[in-house]
Design a protein around this motif. Sequence first.
Motif, PDB file in Angstrom:
ATOM      1  N   ILE A 177      31.413  17.614  30.239  1.00  0.00           N
ATOM      2  CA  ILE A 177      32.492  17.341  29.164  1.00  0.00           C
ATOM      3  C   ILE A 177      31.601  17.774  27.942  1.00  0.00           C
ATOM      4  N   LEU A 178      32.339  18.523  26.878  1.00  0.00           N
ATOM      5  CA  LEU A 178      31.861  18.835  25.769  1.00  0.00           C
ATOM      6  C   LEU A 178      32.157  18.006  24.494  1.00  0.00           C
ATOM      7  N   GLY A 179      31.383  17.867  23.616  1.00  0.00           N
ATOM      8  CA  GLY A 179      31.609  16.825  22.745  1.00  0.00           C
ATOM      9  C   GLY A 179      31.411  17.539  21.254  1.00  0.00           C
ATOM     10  N   ASN A 180      31.215  16.811  20.313  1.00  0.00           N
ATOM     11  CA  ASN A 180      31.182  17.076  18.916  1.00  0.00           C
ATOM     12  C   ASN A 180      29.942  18.053  18.703  1.00  0.00           C
ATOM     13  N   ARG A 181      30.013  18.992  17.773  1.00  0.00           N
ATOM     14  CA  ARG A 181      28.956  19.819  17.345  1.00  0.00           C
ATOM     15  C   ARG A 181      27.829  19.211  16.809  1.00  0.00           C
ATOM     16  N   ALA A 182      26.439  19.640  17.051  1.00  0.00           N
ATOM     17  CA  ALA A 182      25.443  18.989  16.669  1.00  0.00           C
ATOM     18  C   ALA A 182      24.398  19.898  15.791  1.00  0.00           C
ATOM     19  N   GLY A 183      24.172  19.451  14.450  1.00  0.00           N
ATOM     20  CA  GLY A 183      23.300  20.374  13.624  1.00  0.00           C
ATOM     21  C   GLY A 183      24.389  21.135  12.581  1.00  0.00           C
ATOM     22  N   SER A 184      24.060  22.234  12.484  1.00  0.00           N
ATOM     23  CA  SER A 184      24.562  22.901  11.136  1.00  0.00           C
ATOM     24  C   SER A 184      26.123  23.191  11.932  1.00  0.00           C
ATOM     25  N   PRO A 185      27.063  23.444  11.006  1.00  0.00           N
ATOM     26  CA  PRO A 185      28.476  23.839  11.428  1.00  0.00           C
ATOM     27  C   PRO A 185      28.224  25.307  11.760  1.00  0.00           C
ATOM     28  N   GLY A 186      28.875  25.839  12.894  1.00  0.00           N
ATOM     29  CA  GLY A 186      28.828  26.879  13.259  1.00  0.00           C
ATOM     30  C   GLY A 186      27.741  27.363  14.059  1.00  0.00           C
ATOM     31  N   GLY A 187      26.784  26.435  14.236  1.00  0.00           N
ATOM     32  CA  GLY A 187      25.578  26.671  15.103  1.00  0.00           C
ATOM     33  C   GLY A 187      26.171  26.494  16.636  1.00  0.00           C
ATOM     34  N   ASP A 188      25.021  26.751  17.356  1.00  0.00           N
ATOM     35  CA  ASP A 188      25.442  26.677  18.804  1.00  0.00           C
ATOM     36  C   ASP A 188      24.695  25.465  19.628  1.00  0.00           C
ATOM     37  N   LEU A 189      24.490  24.323  18.751  1.00  0.00           N
ATOM     38  CA  LEU A 189      24.162  23.084  19.314  1.00  0.00           C
ATOM     39  C   LEU A 189      25.279  22.175  19.426  1.00  0.00           C
ATOM     40  N   ARG A 190      25.464  21.484  20.402  1.00  0.00           N
ATOM     41  CA  ARG A 190      26.442  20.575  20.623  1.00  0.00           C
ATOM     42  C   ARG A 190      26.178  19.297  21.675  1.00  0.00           C
ATOM     43  N   PHE A 191      26.994  18.301  21.576  1.00  0.00           N
ATOM     44  CA  PHE A 191      26.716  17.146  22.672  1.00  0.00           C
ATOM     45  C   PHE A 191      27.289  17.583  23.894  1.00  0.00           C
ATOM     46  N   ALA A 192      26.698  17.272  24.962  1.00  0.00           N
ATOM     47  CA  ALA A 192      27.351  17.618  26.353  1.00  0.00           C
ATOM     48  C   ALA A 192      26.942  16.666  27.342  1.00  0.00           C
ATOM     49  N   ARG A 193      27.800  16.380  28.305  1.00  0.00           N
ATOM     50  CA  ARG A 193      26.947  15.632  29.384  1.00  0.00           C
ATOM     51  C   ARG A 193      27.954  16.089  30.879  1.00  0.00           C
ATOM     52  N   LEU A 194      27.299  15.889  31.833  1.00  0.00           N
ATOM     53  CA  LEU A 194      28.255  16.111  33.208  1.00  0.00           C
ATOM     54  C   LEU A 194      29.029  14.846  33.444  1.00  0.00           C
ATOM     55  N   ALA A 195      30.156  15.187  33.573  1.00  0.00           N
ATOM     56  CA  ALA A 195      31.519  14.342  33.758  1.00  0.00           C
ATOM     57  C   ALA A 195      30.827  12.932  35.001  1.00  0.00           C
ATOM     58  N   SER A 196      29.926  13.400  35.856  1.00  0.00           N
ATOM     59  CA  SER A 196      29.698  12.167  36.786  1.00  0.00           C
ATOM     60  C   SER A 196      28.387  11.387  36.493  1.00  0.00           C
ATOM     61  N   GLU A 197      27.969  11.615  35.165  1.00  0.00           N
ATOM     62  CA  GLU A 197      26.622  11.018  34.745  1.00  0.00           C
ATOM     63  C   GLU A 197      26.811  10.578  33.385  1.00  0.00           C
ATOM     64  N   ASP A 198      26.133   9.617  32.877  1.00  0.00           N
ATOM     65  CA  ASP A 198      26.043   8.942  31.689  1.00  0.00           C
ATOM     66  C   ASP A 198      25.180   9.475  30.678  1.00  0.00           C
ATOM     67  N   GLN A 199      24.083  10.337  31.221  1.00  0.00           N
ATOM     68  CA  GLN A 199      23.036  10.823  30.308  1.00  0.00           C
ATOM     69  C   GLN A 199      23.709  11.989  29.250  1.00  0.00           C
ATOM     70  N   ALA A 200      23.945  11.696  28.086  1.00  0.00           N
ATOM     71  CA  ALA A 200      24.334  12.674  26.924  1.00  0.00           C
ATOM     72  C   ALA A 200      22.941  13.523  26.570  1.00  0.00           C
ATOM     73  N   TRP A 201      23.259  14.936  26.163  1.00  0.00           N
ATOM     74  CA  TRP A 201      22.357  15.866  25.944  1.00  0.00           C
ATOM     75  C   TRP A 201      22.974  16.458  24.571  1.00  0.00           C
ATOM     76  N   ILE A 202      21.863  16.993  23.742  1.00  0.00           N
ATOM     77  CA  ILE A 202      22.112  18.029  22.869  1.00  0.00           C
ATOM     78  C   ILE A 202      21.949  19.599  23.743  1.00  0.00           C
ATOM     79  N   VAL A 203      22.854  20.325  23.711  1.00  0.00           N
ATOM     80  CA  VAL A 203      22.640  21.446  24.496  1.00  0.00           C
ATOM     81  C   VAL A 203      22.977  22.635  23.387  1.00  0.00           C
ATOM     82  N   LYS A 204      22.110  23.841  23.902  1.00  0.00           N
ATOM     83  CA  LYS A 204      22.119  24.990  23.080  1.00  0.00           C
ATOM     84  C   LYS A 204      22.942  26.028  24.089  1.00  0.00           C
ATOM     85  N   GLY A 205      24.007  26.592  23.360  1.00  0.00           N
ATOM     86  CA  GLY A 205      24.662  27.477  24.019  1.00  0.00           C
ATOM     87  C   GLY A 205      26.157  27.799  23.533  1.00  0.00           C
TER      88      GLY A 205
END
Length: 166
Positions: free
Chosen positions: A119-147
């Motif tokens: 599950i991919l969420g909102n962008r994190a950091g500056s607009p147009g950057g490559d950071l966003r919130f994400a998590r595996l659908a089967s887990e509750d742990q949310a991450w900021i991911v780069k990509g």
Amino acid sequence: LFSAPAAQTDAGRLPERLVPDLPDRINDAAHVAITQGDRSVELSRSGATWRVDPKDGYPARLDTVKQTILGLAELEPTERKTDDPALFGRIGLEAPGPDGPATRVTLRDAAGGVIADVILGNRAGSPGGDLRFARLASEDQAWIVKGRVAPSVDPMAWIDREILRI
């Protein structure tokens, strides 16, 4: 002399990839489902050709499919965030629903087994950057991911337009 116990070091370490097994299983992907709000698109692989299921099986743009799958495989957690589902709405990580911004991407193999469910969420950091919130659908742990991965739920974004010109 001053090193932390192994358990503390391992607990604080970030995983190298959000979906650790995906780089080894990329070639097993035979089905991609993308859902955002009440819209969705599905792609299926037949031999070496990917097809857009909701558009009568028109061939999909291989570069777009490849970019999406590789993008998922390369998502790198940079920061651990909340594991409280009550807070997911603030960062766009609630399960996709009619009004939510989250995008769910599920990859399956030819037998229907799940390779990745993200599950991919909102962008994190500056607009147009490559950071966003994400998590595996089967887990509750949310991450900021780069990509860079931004799959579309518009079937026309996937269709190989060269085929349509013929």
